[in-house]
Design an enzyme around this catalytic site. Structure first.
Site, short mmCIF file in Angstrom:
data_model
loop_
_atom_site.label_atom_id
_atom_site.label_comp_id
_atom_site.label_asym_id
_atom_site.label_seq_id
_atom_site.Cartn_x
_atom_site.Cartn_y
_atom_site.Cartn_z
N GLU A 168 -36.61 33.34 -4.94
CA GLU A 168 -37.16 34.53 -5.59
C GLU A 168 -36.30 34.98 -6.76
OE1 GLU A 168 -38.08 37.77 -2.96
OE2 GLU A 168 -38.42 36.41 -1.26
N ASP A 202 -19.75 31.00 4.47
CA ASP A 202 -18.66 30.68 5.38
C ASP A 202 -19.22 30.09 6.67
OD1 ASP A 202 -15.72 31.09 5.98
OD2 ASP A 202 -16.59 32.21 7.66
#
Length: 560
Positions: free
Chosen positions: A279, A219
């Protein structure tokens, strides 16, 4: 590699870490679910996670690749979840962490990725971090939010404005300082200049990655940093004024927001975020950019180089005109200013008037609905569909007494807020509350005008809007050129016609749209030999190298 197949669709399981699976987001179609309005399971009139889980087969059958859940975190709901008071838990309104885990498991079993909203530019004023920060100027989290002294006359530090109206600064008597809030007073802005804040927020995101989510919708991603000099924003030049980020009645549009957002320091933080996502192979991030004057430049900065965001969406198509010149200009500028970027396309979402109501001339709602479905799926980029869009829902008329959106209440009646696009999903036309809830009263009323568009009225109906969306999504999957191909504008067509080609290798499609309510005949550009591609919703006729378009007609052809 393991697969789960249904009909002609092939699903890739989340544990697949091949390069193809990691790149799933490029050209993906993401279905946005507004949780309060999708399905109520516990009969309180508000949608919840168990309700969403019960409807996931419907979403999978559309043929989309992922769902995006608007915020479900713990919140006082002043901005309906976009004011987070605990980033690691589910608000009781929506259920529990266990309910979320079951939703995630079921979505993955259906081949759907799950993207969740991350609202980290600001928190709720009920967040423990802010409660501690406002206690004094010397506590451990004193500078976790943006605090500033008043001017000598007691007025706010500068002229920055809140999108929700008024000054972006609010006086706090505990610290005898102002704090920054780009949105509601109850949504204080976090101070990203503090590395401890960055670390904490990345830790909150890691929590959900460990839980198995496939990515984040970010957002207001360009609001993270402010200028520490607190300079006044200059007035916007008249020729650059537009109301794409905020409604025309909002004075926010009168400033060029050079200092309160879209700051260069954001790049380094987005690189930290991308390192975190790397990751977890196969995860992705799509950022919301709200900047009326500089959105394409920002998109280019944020999505180029494979070390920041995977994709961004702007407000080019969430506002603006539905005309061929507007779309041509937007496509051309995207290519010029963000040649290496990746856009996420959307015509509707939870913040804007539904696009059929926004764009369709009276009497042409059905024609425009069908054309926009095909246009959206043939442009270059990933795609976000907003719940109910696939039913052809229009903006609901909400009485003032039923409004709950603080934005609409503030600017009524010239701007009626966002409630009209957030009304509950309609599943069954002749069932109480459209099958959304059995409660006596739902959080927003179910519009009577939506009931004829309910899922049960369109499911397996040959010419329905729902059937069209399913067919177009299937057509898109069957034509990789629409997912990852290049786009080139076709010149020399009439002003009301948008035409472009999509190309990948030897695979080429010609796409043309008459974006006007009048029929038109168009000569096929010299050198093009076309063959109808059989695209659903494409109804223009090709004869003697001429295309005959009806009002809001479309043509998709193979280029030989």
């Amino acid at each position: 590699m393991s697969y789960f197949a249904t009909e002609s669709r092939q699903f890739v399981h989340p544990e697949d870490t091949s390069s193809a699976a990691s790149d799933w987001w490029r050209g993906a179609v993401i279905y946005q679910i507004y949780p309060r309005s999708f399905q109520d399971n516990n009969t309180d009139g508000v949608g919840d996670l168990v309700g969403i889980t019960s409807r996931l087969e419907y979403v999978a059958d559309l043929g989309v690749d992922a769902i995006w859940l608007s915020p479900v975190f713990t919140s006082p709901m002043k901005d309906f979840g976009y004011d987070v008071s605990n980033y690691r838990d589910i608000d009781p309104t929506f259920g529990s962490l266990e309910d979320f885990d079951r939703l995630l498991e079921k979505a993955h079993s259906l081949g759907l990725k799950v993207i969740i909203d991350q609202v980290i530019s600001h928190s709720s004023d009920r967040h423990p971090w802010f409660a501690e920060s406002r206690l004094s100027r010397t506590n451990e989290r004193a500078d976790w939010y943006v605090w500033a002294d008043p001017k000598p006359d007691g007025s706010p530090p500068n002229n920055w404005l809140s999108i929700f109206g008024g000054s972006a600064w609010h006086w706090d008597g505990r610290r005898m300082q102002y704090y920054l809030h780009n949105f509601l007073v109850s949504q204080p802005d976090l101070n990203f200049h503090n590395l401890a804040v960055q670390d904490a927020l990345l830790g909150e995101m890691r929590f959900w990655l460990e839980r198995g989510v496939d990515g984040f919708r970010l957002d207001t991603v360009n609001f993270y940093f402010h200028s520490q000099g607190l300079e006044n924003n200059p007035p916007v030049r008249p020729e650059e004024f537009n109301a794409s980020t905020a409604p025309a009645v909002n004075p926010y549009n009168l400033q060029e927001h050079l200092y309160d957002k879209s700051r260069p320091e954001n790049i380094a933080f987005l690189q930290r975020m991308r390192a975190l996502l790397n990751e977890y192979p196969g995860t992705t991030a799509v950022g919301e950019i709200g900047d009326a004057q500089h959105q394409l430049e920002i998109m280019a900065q944020y999505t180029s180089g494979n070390d920041k965001l995977h994709m961004c969406y702007t407000f080019d198509y969430l506002g603006g005109e539905y005309t061929a010149p507007h779309f041509r200009d937007a496509l051309r500028l995207t290519q010029e200013k963000a040649p290496d970027g990746w856009i996420c396309l959307a015509f509707s979402n939870h913040d804007v008037v539904r696009h059929v109501s926004r764009w369709a001339p009276h009497g042409f709602e059905d024609r425009l609905t069908r054309q926009t479905a095909l246009l959206l799926m043939t442009m270059r980029g990933s795609v976000c569909l907003y719940q109910g869009e696939e039913l052809g829902l229009t903006e609901a008329e909400i009485a003032y007494d039923d409004l709950v959106d603080p934005y609409g209440i503030e600017f009524w009646p010239e701007f009626k807020g966002r409630d009209g696009c957030r009304t509950p999903m309609v599943w069954q036309s002749h069932v109480r509350n459209g099958g959304f809830s059995t409660a006596n009263r739902t959080w927003l009323p179910v519009p009577a005008q939506h009931l004829p568009y309910a899922v049960d009225q369109q499911d397996n109906v040959a010419n329905s809007i729902l059937s069209l969306y399913r067919a177009i999504l299937r057509f898109r999957r069957e034509h990789p050129v629409l997912i990852k191909g290049d786009l080139e504008l076709v010149e020399g067509v009439p002003e009301t016609v948008l035409a472009f080609t999509r190309t990948v290798g030897e695979d080429k499609l010609f796409c043309a749209f008459n974006m006007a309510p009048e029929p038109i005949i168009v000569d096929v550009p010299d050198g093009l030999v076309l063959e109808d591609a059989g695209a659903p919703g494409a109804d223009a006729q090709l004869e003697a190298n001429r295309l005959s378009f009806g009002p809001f007609g479309a043509y998709i052809g193979r280029m030989n």
